[in-house]
Design an enzyme around this catalytic site. Structure first.
Site, mmCIF file in Angstrom:
data_model
loop_
_atom_site.group_PDB
_atom_site.id
_atom_site.type_symbol
_atom_site.label_atom_id
_atom_site.label_comp_id
_atom_site.label_asym_id
_atom_site.label_seq_id
_atom_site.Cartn_x
_atom_site.Cartn_y
_atom_site.Cartn_z
ATOM 1 C CG ASP A 30 -8.450 1.547 5.787
ATOM 2 O OD1 ASP A 30 -7.118 1.448 6.026
ATOM 3 O OD2 ASP A 30 -9.008 1.183 4.643
ATOM 4 C CG HIS A 32 -5.117 3.793 2.493
ATOM 5 N ND1 HIS A 32 -5.962 4.664 2.987
ATOM 6 C CD2 HIS A 32 -5.171 2.517 2.649
ATOM 7 C CE1 HIS A 32 -6.931 3.841 3.344
ATOM 8 N NE2 HIS A 32 -6.535 2.592 3.237
ATOM 9 C CG HIS A 38 -7.538 -0.751 0.041
ATOM 10 N ND1 HIS A 38 -8.894 -0.787 0.512
ATOM 11 C CD2 HIS A 38 -6.862 -0.523 1.012
ATOM 12 C CE1 HIS A 38 -8.961 -0.248 1.520
ATOM 13 N NE2 HIS A 38 -7.730 -0.170 2.108
ATOM 14 C CD GLU A 91 -2.981 -0.870 2.403
ATOM 15 O OE1 GLU A 91 -2.922 0.132 2.875
ATOM 16 O OE2 GLU A 91 -3.645 -2.053 2.434
#
Length: 147
Positions: A104, A91, A93, A29
């Site tokens: 999260d 971010h 995935h 990530e």
């Protein structure tokens, strides 16, 4: 009367740089911070002016992200020196959906800020606002507007 969802306005060039970083960073990530104009209202419109890439220092970077607290503070100071507010975070995935995971949700700490998530399989981008009500918090979907 139903209120409109909040909006996050992101320049196309910034979105494209984040997508590129996410592709280059896989299978791990990637993460970073958005600077710009922040609007906390329930139907607020925050506007991203810049993005500040950060190193992912999570112990398991393939499934988690974490920005080093000292590096995060330095990035906050840099964006504030430029006259920007903290709009939110982003971010990726690499193998998951473009929505917040249970991790999260457990780690979200910035009320009313945006959390943009890039999914690579399939390629998709989602944006969410973290809302706190009393002792509880939840992510609320927000409209992503490309500028």
């Amino acid at each position: 009367m139903t209120s409109s969802p909040p909006e996050l306005v992101v320049p196309t060039a910034i979105r494209d740089r984040i997508l590129e970083r996410a592709r280059e960073g896989q299978p791990e990530e990637i993460c970073g911070i958005f600077g710009g104009e922040y609007d906390p209202a329930p139907d607020g419109r925050s506007r991203v002016r810049s993005q500040y890439p950060a190193e992912n220092v999570a112990e398991t970077p393939r499934t988690r992200y974490r920005i080093d607290p000292e590096a995060q503070l330095e990035l906050f100071e840099e964006l504030e020196d430029r006259g920007e507010e903290i709009v939110g975070f982003y971010h990726s995935h690499p193998r998951g959906p473009p929505r917040p995971s249970a991790t999260d949700e457990a780690q979200a700490t910035w009320p009313d800020r945006s959390y943009l998530i890039v999914s690579l399989e399939p390629l998709e981008v989602g944006s969410w606002r973290w809302r706190e009500r009393g002792n509880e918090g939840r992510f609320e979907r927000e409209r992503l507007v490309l500028d």
